[in-house]
Design a protein around this motif. Structure first.
Motif, mmCIF file in Angstrom:
data_model
loop_
_atom_site.group_PDB
_atom_site.id
_atom_site.type_symbol
_atom_site.label_atom_id
_atom_site.label_comp_id
_atom_site.label_asym_id
_atom_site.label_seq_id
_atom_site.Cartn_x
_atom_site.Cartn_y
_atom_site.Cartn_z
ATOM 1 N N CYS A 68 0.770 -1.356 -0.138
ATOM 2 C CA CYS A 68 0.073 -0.059 -0.088
ATOM 3 C C CYS A 68 0.920 1.270 0.174
ATOM 4 C CB CYS A 68 -0.844 0.037 1.321
ATOM 5 S SG CYS A 68 0.007 -0.522 2.440
ATOM 6 N N ASN A 116 -3.097 6.650 -0.828
ATOM 7 C CA ASN A 116 -3.582 6.080 0.456
ATOM 8 C C ASN A 116 -3.018 6.967 1.372
ATOM 9 O OD1 ASN A 116 -3.035 4.570 2.755
ATOM 10 N ND2 ASN A 116 -2.059 2.889 1.877
ATOM 11 N N VAL A 135 -2.674 6.562 4.805
ATOM 12 C CA VAL A 135 -2.311 6.033 5.919
ATOM 13 C C VAL A 135 -0.800 5.427 5.881
ATOM 14 C CG1 VAL A 135 -2.812 4.126 7.679
ATOM 15 C CG2 VAL A 135 -4.716 5.159 6.269
ATOM 16 N N CYS A 136 -0.809 4.414 4.931
ATOM 17 C CA CYS A 136 0.752 3.787 5.062
ATOM 18 C C CYS A 136 1.870 4.800 4.606
ATOM 19 C CB CYS A 136 0.588 2.466 4.393
ATOM 20 S SG CYS A 136 -0.834 1.704 4.749
ATOM 21 N N ALA A 177 2.918 7.407 4.815
ATOM 22 C CA ALA A 177 3.320 8.589 5.730
ATOM 23 C C ALA A 177 4.249 7.752 6.760
ATOM 24 C CB ALA A 177 2.268 9.044 6.786
ATOM 25 N N GLU A 178 4.266 6.535 6.681
ATOM 26 C CA GLU A 178 4.943 5.933 7.939
ATOM 27 C C GLU A 178 6.530 5.654 7.289
ATOM 28 O OE1 GLU A 178 5.445 5.410 11.339
ATOM 29 O OE2 GLU A 178 3.608 4.459 11.117
ATOM 30 N N LEU A 194 -1.287 11.965 10.974
ATOM 31 C CA LEU A 194 -0.006 11.404 10.685
ATOM 32 C C LEU A 194 0.447 12.020 9.254
ATOM 33 C CD1 LEU A 194 2.821 10.095 11.434
ATOM 34 C CD2 LEU A 194 1.988 7.922 10.562
ATOM 35 N N MET A 208 -2.844 -1.075 7.440
ATOM 36 C CA MET A 208 -3.107 -1.815 6.340
ATOM 37 C C MET A 208 -1.858 -2.638 5.646
ATOM 38 S SD MET A 208 -4.879 0.435 3.019
ATOM 39 C CE MET A 208 -5.629 1.878 4.149
ATOM 40 N N HIS A 209 -0.567 -1.985 6.212
ATOM 41 C CA HIS A 209 0.624 -2.810 5.743
ATOM 42 C C HIS A 209 0.965 -3.627 7.390
ATOM 43 C CE1 HIS A 209 1.486 1.158 7.700
ATOM 44 N NE2 HIS A 209 2.437 0.480 8.256
ATOM 45 N N LEU A 222 0.363 7.646 17.243
ATOM 46 C CA LEU A 222 0.577 8.357 15.967
ATOM 47 C C LEU A 222 1.081 7.579 15.001
ATOM 48 C CD1 LEU A 222 -0.223 11.273 14.991
ATOM 49 C CD2 LEU A 222 2.087 11.986 15.417
ATOM 50 N N SER A 223 1.539 6.364 15.219
ATOM 51 C CA SER A 223 1.973 5.484 13.870
ATOM 52 C C SER A 223 0.688 4.987 13.332
ATOM 53 C CB SER A 223 2.885 4.148 14.724
ATOM 54 O OG SER A 223 1.946 3.358 15.261
ATOM 55 N N ALA A 224 0.745 4.507 12.103
ATOM 56 C CA ALA A 224 -0.250 4.254 11.190
ATOM 57 C C ALA A 224 -0.172 2.565 11.160
ATOM 58 C CB ALA A 224 0.091 4.546 9.663
ATOM 59 N N PHE A 250 -2.905 19.969 17.265
ATOM 60 C CA PHE A 250 -1.427 20.097 17.522
ATOM 61 C C PHE A 250 -0.865 21.376 17.783
ATOM 62 C CE2 PHE A 250 0.134 15.615 16.526
ATOM 63 C CZ PHE A 250 -1.165 14.993 16.099
ATOM 64 N N ARG A 263 5.326 8.332 17.875
ATOM 65 C CA ARG A 263 5.847 7.765 16.811
ATOM 66 C C ARG A 263 6.435 6.269 16.664
ATOM 67 N NH1 ARG A 263 6.538 10.556 11.841
ATOM 68 N NH2 ARG A 263 6.616 8.539 11.208
#
Lengths: 221, 116
Positions: free
Chosen positions: A94, A123, A125-126, A128-129, A155, B1-2, B37-39, B88, B104
């Motif tokens: 993703c 996407n 969400v992902c 961003a990480e 995030l 999702m991951h 805050l982590s996905a 924030f 994070r």
């Protein structure tokens, strides 16, 4: 018995991202990571952006999708080098991970490039990480997505340097409170640069192009 | 999702941390920290971990997640507070210039093995 490990789960990705970053620094290439939900208008925005940057700033694009080469085909009308990455080979990921960017960059002539744009998988969400070794991150948010999106995906809006509020040409037809959307973005990230644009009409593009040019030139200097 | 990919990374790192000189080691727990805050969704991660861990040296291990709150410090007035909603800005002086001190994380802390 407890054995201390103390490692970041994304260590491997972070290490690869650092390798990418030093390689892009050596090659004097500015890397822009563009993220958004699917259908926000990333590809159209990038086609129009690249057309305005050329020939002054030489561009290339890595575009990520789970499958298809539709976006690469659309981007190639600009005449720049385009590499399509399909993540279904990596389990339908993703997001684009740092090693994927490293591999894709191998098939680009980086010496002939000032700005490498990464169009990430749609996407909020992902991506961003995952650090990919970029210099700046931009999130595209269209006015058809609802004013609340920054609050739902904090995030993404925290990690990005700028937000492009796209499809403003549709505002007359929507019950969309643009000020509320901007307020929500700034509530998550108070010093974020927000650009209201229409990729269709190119209204509002000038400040965004200036913002980007300034950063690219600073790195090339 | 991951979460599946994350679970695979956790198993890989944890498996590499098992002492090599002891036989028939049973890993009972893998302790990790996940920032708010982590996905990553903790329940999904646990579910994926249970699937991924089968037929690995960690088979039967439990994933124990410590959730880490989002703590911020204001660069202007030095106030520190826990962010619980999507705002924030500083709760004291309303400044937008803040540092995120925690939240994070996506860290493996330790593994716990059964006593022989």
């Amino acid at each position: 018995m407890e054995i201390k490990v103390v490692r970041k789960v994304l260590d491997v990705n972070d290490t690869m991202a650092q390798q990418n970053r030093s390689r892009f620094a050596d090659e004097k290439v500015f890397v822009l990571n563009v993220m958004s939900s699917p259908g926000s208008g990333k590809t159209t925005t990038l086609v129009k952006t690249i057309s305005r940057l050329l020939p002054e700033i030489k561009c290339a694009v890595i575009v990520g999708d789970i499958c298809s080469t539709i976006d690469a085909d659309r981007l190639s009308v600009t005449g720049v080098q385009v590499v399509q990455v399909n993540t279904d080979e990596f389990g339908g990921d993703c997001h684009l991970a740092a090693h994927v960017i490293g591999n894709a960059a191998n098939s680009i002539d980086l010496e002939a490039v000032d700005l490498l744009i990464v169009e990430n998988v749609g996407n909020l969400v992902c991506p961003a990480e995952f650090d990919i070794g970029e210099d700046a991150r931009v999130v595209v948010l269209s006015v058809t997505e609802g004013e609340d999106k920054p609050l739902k995906y904090p995030l993404m809006f925290r990690v990005c340097d700028a937000a492009l509020l796209n499809k403003t040409d549709l505002l007359p037809y929507l019950e969309y409170d643009k000020n509320d959307a901007v307020k929500n973005i700034l509530q998550i990230h108070p010093d974020m640069s927000v650009f209201e644009i229409s990729a269709k009409t190119e209204e509002g593009f000038e400040p965004w192009i200036m913002w980007l040019k300034e950063r690219v030139k600073k790195k090339l200097a | 999702m991951h979460e599946m990919g994350i679970a695979m990374q956790i198993v890989e790192i944890a498996a590499a941390s098992i002492p090599k000189n002891v036989e028939n080691i049973q890993v009972e727990r893998v302790n990790i920290k996940v920032g708010k805050l982590s996905a990553v969704v903790p329940e999904s991660l646990k579910f994926c971990f249970e699937i991924v861990v089968k037929d690995t040296p960690l088979s039967g291990a439990r994933l124990v997640i410590e959730e880490v709150p989002v703590v911020a410090r204001c660069n202007e007035c030095s106030a520190e507070w826990t962010i619980t909603g999507p705002v924030f800005t500083c709760i004291k002086c309303n400044s937008g210039s803040i540092q995120i001190l925690s939240g994070r994380e996506l860290d493996i802390v330790s593994i716990e093995i059964a006593d022989p």
